[in-house]
Design an enzyme around this catalytic site. Structure first.
Site, short mmCIF file in Angstrom:
data_model
loop_
_atom_site.label_atom_id
_atom_site.label_comp_id
_atom_site.label_asym_id
_atom_site.label_seq_id
_atom_site.Cartn_x
_atom_site.Cartn_y
_atom_site.Cartn_z
N GLU A 194 0.88 -1.21 -0.12
CA GLU A 194 -0.03 0.00 -0.07
C GLU A 194 0.81 1.27 -0.17
OE1 GLU A 194 -3.50 2.32 2.62
OE2 GLU A 194 -2.79 0.36 3.34
N ASN A 253 -4.71 5.28 -2.39
CA ASN A 253 -6.02 5.96 -1.82
C ASN A 253 -6.63 6.84 -2.68
OD1 ASN A 253 -6.54 4.54 1.12
ND2 ASN A 253 -4.33 5.18 0.85
N GLU A 285 -7.96 2.29 -3.49
CA GLU A 285 -8.57 2.04 -2.15
C GLU A 285 -9.79 3.31 -1.81
OE1 GLU A 285 -6.28 1.06 1.24
OE2 GLU A 285 -5.40 -0.43 0.33
N ASP A 315 -11.85 0.05 1.82
CA ASP A 315 -10.85 0.35 3.12
C ASP A 315 -11.67 0.68 4.62
OD1 ASP A 315 -8.33 0.66 4.33
OD2 ASP A 315 -8.02 2.66 3.71
N GLU A 372 -5.90 -5.31 8.40
CA GLU A 372 -4.98 -4.23 8.60
C GLU A 372 -4.66 -4.18 10.09
OE1 GLU A 372 -6.00 -0.43 5.90
OE2 GLU A 372 -7.69 -1.12 6.89
#
Length: 423
Positions: A194, A253, A285, A315, A372
């Site tokens: 990420e 993101n 995301e 997310d 996560e």
């Protein structure tokens, strides 16, 4: 070299607490003696005792300065642990706080939620009884390492940067992507990363998004900011490919406004097409909030991105009001389960059940599941046993510069395979 996860810290190499003053608040004489014994094993200095909240307040009011730590039970006669916690927060009578209980774990969740709303209360964490020495040590080590393992790059004292500062920083190329690995739980192999933005500030050093994202949200500068980040990500993907790394997906993101803006999506698609990077290499995301803000436009653009072959990840799944509804109606390829349900799931039965439900949902819809905030071996093992596909968190690796990724893969390959049970 990576910092060892908190679970690898032993009493022998833990920070020294000699000379530190601590108060144990527990109405059971046996339990209080047990907790005092644990603190003595950790070489604490002066260990004070109280049988309930009222007695604790009397002890604290006699102290010349705030204590280093208050360790309190939740259920006590007179002033209970919740009321004591409120008093400690309002009057700043301790630097750190740990709350323990044998009752419903959801009662301890109340304390943790209070701490999320007000970080000044200094909560290191909560523990179920019977308290184990290693679990207590891990929480205490957070106090000695506050600002790194516990809250990476966080410094809430600093004000949000102005738009003018951010525009200048963007022009000077001060924003850089860091990359946090996503590891396959059944094999220990690196599956993706990420991209997490950092501001390489010339005076303040490396700053996390908390210092600037709120200012960018809702402003046209966010589009240029995202395009710049994506360009750096594309360059890194091509660089990794030239060095023979196995194919990796990179998650990026997207903000609510960008997701709903057709012209921005056109700009994004053109940028990636020109780079030569395949759409399958990128996962966008988005949060439930970003989808809900402008639902029709967001869904339209998500459909376009999926048709082109990009991945889509929901997310922070589980923390919104209608996460399940949004997940069912959107063409997601990944479900990222929020750390609130992952961290401590092996210890907390309620988190365990929410985590299992989320994983069952993803598996039933044929969507990859990503956990996560994995920080302990116990949580890793639980996730693996429940069939989670990928994990991301400090147990595996902190976010790192792109140039460190190859070295991390070589250095940690054996450890990750051992976690997965391959050897």
């Amino acid at each position: 070299m990576n910092t060892p996860p908190l679970t690898d810290i032993t009493v022998a190499d833990a920070p020294s607490w000699a000379g530190r003053r601590v108060l144990v608040v527990e109405d059971s004489v046996v339990q209080r003696g047990y907790l005092v014994g644990l603190l003595r094993q950790l070489n604490f200095g002066e260990i004070l005792e109280a049988g309930d909240g009222n007695e604790a307040m009397q002890v604290l009011e006699r102290q010349p300065s705030p204590l280093y730590l208050v360790l309190t039970d939740l259920e006590m006669p007179g002033m209970d642990g919740i009321e004591l916690t409120c008093q400690l927060r309002e009057r700043r009578l301790t630097e750190n706080l740990i709350v323990v209980s044998a009752r419903d774990p959801r009662l301890l969740e109340i304390i943790e939620n209070m701490a999320c709303e007000d970080t000044s209360m200094g909560l290191l964490g909560t523990l179920l009884k019977p308290v184990q020495l290693d679990s207590l040590t891990q929480l205490l080590c957070k106090a000695g390492d506050r600002g790194s393992d516990c809250a990476p790059l966080a410094a809430p004292q600093l004000p949000q940067a102005s738009l003018e500062e951010l525009a200048q920083a963007l022009t000077r190329k001060e924003f850089v992507p860091y990359f946090q690995p996503k590891v396959a739980m059944q094999t220990g192999h690196l599956k993706g990363v990420e991209a997490l933005v950092r501001w390489n500030h010339p005076e303040r050093g490396l700053l996390a998004p908390a210092h600037f994202i709120d200012t960018l949200e809702g402003h046209p500068l966010m589009a240029d900011f995202t395009i710049d980040m994506v360009q750096q990500v594309l360059e890194r993907i091509l660089d990794w490919q030239s060095h023979g790394l196995p194919p990796l997906t990179v998650s990026v993101n997207l903000s609510a406004d960008n997701l709903a803006d057709r012209s921005f999506i056109d700009r994004l698609i053109a940028q990636i097409s020109a780079s030569g990077v395949k759409p399958a290499s990128l996962v966008w995301e988005v949060t439930e909030t970003s989808v809900m803000r402008q639902l029709s436009q967001a869904l339209t653009n998500m459909g376009r991105l999926r048709l082109m072959g990009f991945g889509l990840a929901m997310d922070d799944f589980g923390i919104g009001y209608s996460s399940m509804q949004q997940f069912a109606r959107c063409p997601f390829t990944e479900l990222k389960i929020d750390r609130a349900f992952v961290n401590g799931a092996a210890q907390w039965p309620n988190r365990h059940m929410v985590l299992k439900s989320a994983l069952d949902l993803g598996q039933s819809l044929g969507v990859a599941t990503v956990a996560e905030g994995v920080e302990t071996v116990e949580d890793w093992k639980l996730l693996r046993d429940l069939g989670c596909d990928m994990a991301q968190g400090y147990l595996l690796a902190k976010p790192m510069p792109a140039e460190d990724l190859v070295g991390w893969i070589r250095q940690d390959r054996r450890r990750l395979r051992a976690l997965a049970g391959d050897e």
